[in-house]
Design an enzyme around this catalytic site. Structure first.
Site, PDB file in Angstrom:
ATOM      1  N   LEU A  13      55.085   5.507  53.826  1.00 39.48           N
ATOM      2  CA  LEU A  13      55.973   6.908  53.293  1.00 39.48           C
ATOM      3  C   LEU A  13      57.054   6.723  52.910  1.00 39.48           C
ATOM      4  CD1 LEU A  13      54.022   9.168  55.936  1.00 39.48           C
ATOM      5  CD2 LEU A  13      53.664   9.165  53.309  1.00 39.48           C
ATOM      6  N   GLY A  14      58.073   6.104  53.745  1.00 41.01           N
ATOM      7  CA  GLY A  14      59.451   6.109  53.479  1.00 41.01           C
ATOM      8  C   GLY A  14      60.063   5.307  54.492  1.00 41.01           C
ATOM      9  N   GLY A  16      64.162   4.813  56.690  1.00 41.83           N
ATOM     10  CA  GLY A  16      65.398   5.484  56.945  1.00 41.83           C
ATOM     11  C   GLY A  16      66.562   4.378  57.190  1.00 41.83           C
ATOM     12  N   PHE A  18      66.996   2.633  59.943  1.00 43.22           N
ATOM     13  CA  PHE A  18      66.483   1.786  61.049  1.00 43.22           C
ATOM     14  C   PHE A  18      64.970   2.024  61.114  1.00 43.22           C
ATOM     15  CE2 PHE A  18      70.795   2.994  62.096  1.00 43.22           C
ATOM     16  CZ  PHE A  18      71.186   1.731  62.016  1.00 43.22           C
ATOM     17  N   GLU A  20      60.957   2.611  59.539  1.00 37.21           N
ATOM     18  CA  GLU A  20      59.903   2.657  58.367  1.00 37.21           C
ATOM     19  C   GLU A  20      58.794   3.451  59.017  1.00 37.21           C
ATOM     20  OE1 GLU A  20      57.595  -1.241  57.186  1.00 37.21           O
ATOM     21  OE2 GLU A  20      59.687  -1.598  56.754  1.00 37.21           O
ATOM     22  N   VAL A  21      58.297   4.348  57.975  1.00 39.03           N
ATOM     23  CA  VAL A  21      57.325   5.491  58.244  1.00 39.03           C
ATOM     24  C   VAL A  21      56.102   5.151  57.509  1.00 39.03           C
ATOM     25  CG1 VAL A  21      56.758   7.819  58.628  1.00 39.03           C
ATOM     26  CG2 VAL A  21      59.167   7.079  58.823  1.00 39.03           C
ATOM     27  N   LYS A  36      56.117   6.530  62.732  1.00 39.60           N
ATOM     28  CA  LYS A  36      57.625   5.940  62.489  1.00 39.60           C
ATOM     29  C   LYS A  36      57.987   4.822  63.461  1.00 39.60           C
ATOM     30  CE  LYS A  36      62.475   7.783  62.777  1.00 39.60           C
ATOM     31  NZ  LYS A  36      63.372   9.119  62.511  1.00 39.60           N
ATOM     32  N   ASP A 131      71.656  16.172  61.334  1.00 37.65           N
ATOM     33  CA  ASP A 131      71.527  15.333  60.332  1.00 37.65           C
ATOM     34  C   ASP A 131      70.702  16.170  59.235  1.00 37.65           C
ATOM     35  OD1 ASP A 131      71.846  13.005  58.970  1.00 37.65           O
ATOM     36  OD2 ASP A 131      70.295  11.701  60.167  1.00 37.65           O
TER      37      ASP A 131
HETATM   38  P1  ADP Z   1      65.377   7.738  59.778  1.00 35.06           P
HETATM   39  O1  ADP Z   1      65.659   8.575  61.105  1.00 35.06           O
HETATM   40  O2  ADP Z   1      65.168   6.294  59.799  1.00 35.06           O
HETATM   41  O3  ADP Z   1      66.062   8.313  58.730  1.00 35.06           O
HETATM   42  P2  ADP Z   1      63.039   9.788  58.953  1.00 35.06           P
HETATM   43  O4  ADP Z   1      62.401  10.260  60.218  1.00 35.06           O
HETATM   44  O5  ADP Z   1      63.845  10.405  58.198  1.00 35.06           O
HETATM   45  O6  ADP Z   1      63.760   8.285  59.297  1.00 35.06           O
HETATM   46  O7  ADP Z   1      62.201   8.894  57.893  1.00 35.06           O
HETATM   47  C1  ADP Z   1      62.358   8.109  56.919  1.00 35.06           C
HETATM   48  C2  ADP Z   1      61.490   8.616  55.698  1.00 35.06           C
HETATM   49  O8  ADP Z   1      60.050   8.550  55.883  1.00 35.06           O
HETATM   50  C3  ADP Z   1      61.665  10.213  55.222  1.00 35.06           C
HETATM   51  O9  ADP Z   1      62.970  10.330  54.579  1.00 35.06           O
HETATM   52  C4  ADP Z   1      60.440  10.569  54.624  1.00 35.06           C
HETATM   53  O10 ADP Z   1      60.698   9.955  53.234  1.00 35.06           O
HETATM   54  C5  ADP Z   1      59.524   9.673  55.192  1.00 35.06           C
HETATM   55  N1  ADP Z   1      58.789  10.384  56.195  1.00 35.06           N
HETATM   56  C6  ADP Z   1      59.297  10.703  57.391  1.00 35.06           C
HETATM   57  N2  ADP Z   1      58.121  11.408  58.298  1.00 35.06           N
HETATM   58  C7  ADP Z   1      57.365  11.799  57.305  1.00 35.06           C
HETATM   59  C8  ADP Z   1      56.078  12.790  57.448  1.00 35.06           C
HETATM   60  N3  ADP Z   1      55.927  13.176  58.604  1.00 35.06           N
HETATM   61  N4  ADP Z   1      55.489  12.850  56.387  1.00 35.06           N
HETATM   62  C9  ADP Z   1      55.574  12.143  55.324  1.00 35.06           C
HETATM   63  N5  ADP Z   1      56.757  11.601  55.164  1.00 35.06           N
HETATM   64  C10 ADP Z   1      57.701  11.109  56.005  1.00 35.06           C
HETATM   65 MG    MG Z   2      66.065  10.275  57.897  1.00 37.12          MG
HETATM   66 MG    MG Z   3      67.031   9.511  61.835  1.00 37.51          MG
END
Ligand code: ADP
Ligand code: MG
Ligand code: MG
Length: 272
Positions: A13-14, A16, A18, A20-21, A36, A131
């Site tokens: 999905l994505g 950040g 540190f 991976e989701v 996550k 954030d």
């Molecule tokens: P980080 O703390 O490392 O920034 P995030 O929680 O922001 O991590 O998640 C990183 C990315 O994963 C997000 O920017 C988004 O693209 C994707 N993502 C996170 N949570 C979800 C979710 N519940 N549903 C869909 N995509 C998600």
């Molecule tokens: Mg984030």
């Molecule tokens: Mg974060």
């Protein structure tokens, strides 16, 4: 064994800083969930606090709001920490903006209205997000546009200590007082204002590129919407943005004040 065996991984999905989701099917419930994953070795290498995901999970667990990702569970094994939340079937506002170049005032108002509903809720609960930015605001398209705020990894409770310190979040979105000393929950309102400006113009608020030079710029000349109004924003929007991007945090709008502003009156009527 860990609850990990309950999660069947479907797709990526994505990512950040540190984490991976992954999109997963939670076998016992049949739900789709976002998992996550934070590698422990990475935290050690970056000298990061290993309890950060646990704190993120405990804050998320304390919140229950339609515009905030719902918490399911948090666990760990030898290699990783895991945080399972509601899956948001859509994309981040960041990705959406890349496709659209700019949001219209109408669509931006729909997004910001729901972001402010979530902020009003967690500020009442004594939580500062720290954030708020495009990458952490997710959009789902059901019958209507649905906003979900995620990533409480930098969030903190302010109910015990009235003021917070520490510089968190992306440089572009930092309120000036964050760099100067203690600050309050109003920092989230500033970030919301920066986010709105980026959504409407597709432009960064500062020309500087490195976090250090952006921070210097914020201390010298924090971002302000000018009288010249080069983007032809409507007068209501100009007034609204100025109240979010008010340099004095005490004069800056609270989430409740922002929700009552006439720029959002159309959203308010629909949601009452
Ligand atoms: P980080 O703390 O490392 O920034 P995030 O929680 O922001 O991590 O998640 C990183 C990315 O994963 C997000 O920017 C988004 O693209 C994707 N993502 C996170 N949570 C979800 C979710 N519940 N549903 C869909 N995509 C998600
Ligand atoms: Mg984030
Ligand atoms: Mg974060």
């Amino acid at each position: 064994t860990t609850p990990l065996i309950d999660y069947h991984s479907l797709s990526f999905l994505g990512r950040g800083g540190f984490s991976e989701v992954m999109l997963c099917k939670h076998r016992p419930s049949g739900d789709l969930r976002a998992l996550k994953i934070i590698r422990k070795s990475l935290l050690v290498k970056q000298q990061l606090d290993p309890s950060s995901l646990i704190r993120e999970a405990s804050i998320l667990e304390s919140l229950n709001h339609p515009n905030i990702l719902k918490f399911y569970e948090c666990f760990e094994d030898d290699t990783n920490y895991y945080l399972a939340t509601e899956y948001c079937a859509g994309e981040t506002t960041y990705k959406r903006l890349r496709k659209m170049q700019k949001f219209s005032e109408e669509v931006a108002a729909k997004v910001i209205y729901q972001v402010l509903l979530a902020i009003e809720y967690f500020h009442k609960k004594g939580v500062i997000h720290r954030d708020i930015k495009l990458e952490n605001v997710l959009l789902a398209f059901e019958d209507t546009l649905q906003v979900k705020i995620g990533d409480f990894g930098n969030a903190c409770h302010f109910s015990f200590c009235k003021k917070s310190t520490g510089i968190f979040g992306s440089a572009f979105y930092l309120a000036p007082e964050v760099l100067a000393g203690p600050y309050t929950e109003k920092v989230d309102i500033w970030s919301c204002g920066i986010m709105l400006y980026i959504l409407l113009t597709g432009k960064a608020p500062y020309n500087e590129k490195t976090p250090e030079s952006i921070k210097r710029s914020i201390l010298l000349h924090p971002f302000q919407v000018t009288k010249e109004n080069p983007h032809n924003f409507t007068p209501k929007l100009m007034n609204f943005l100025k109240k979010l991007l008010e340099i004095n945090p005490e004069k800056r709008f609270s989430a409740a004040q922002a929700l009552n502003h006439s720029w959002l009156s159309h959203e308010k009527r629909k949601n009452d």
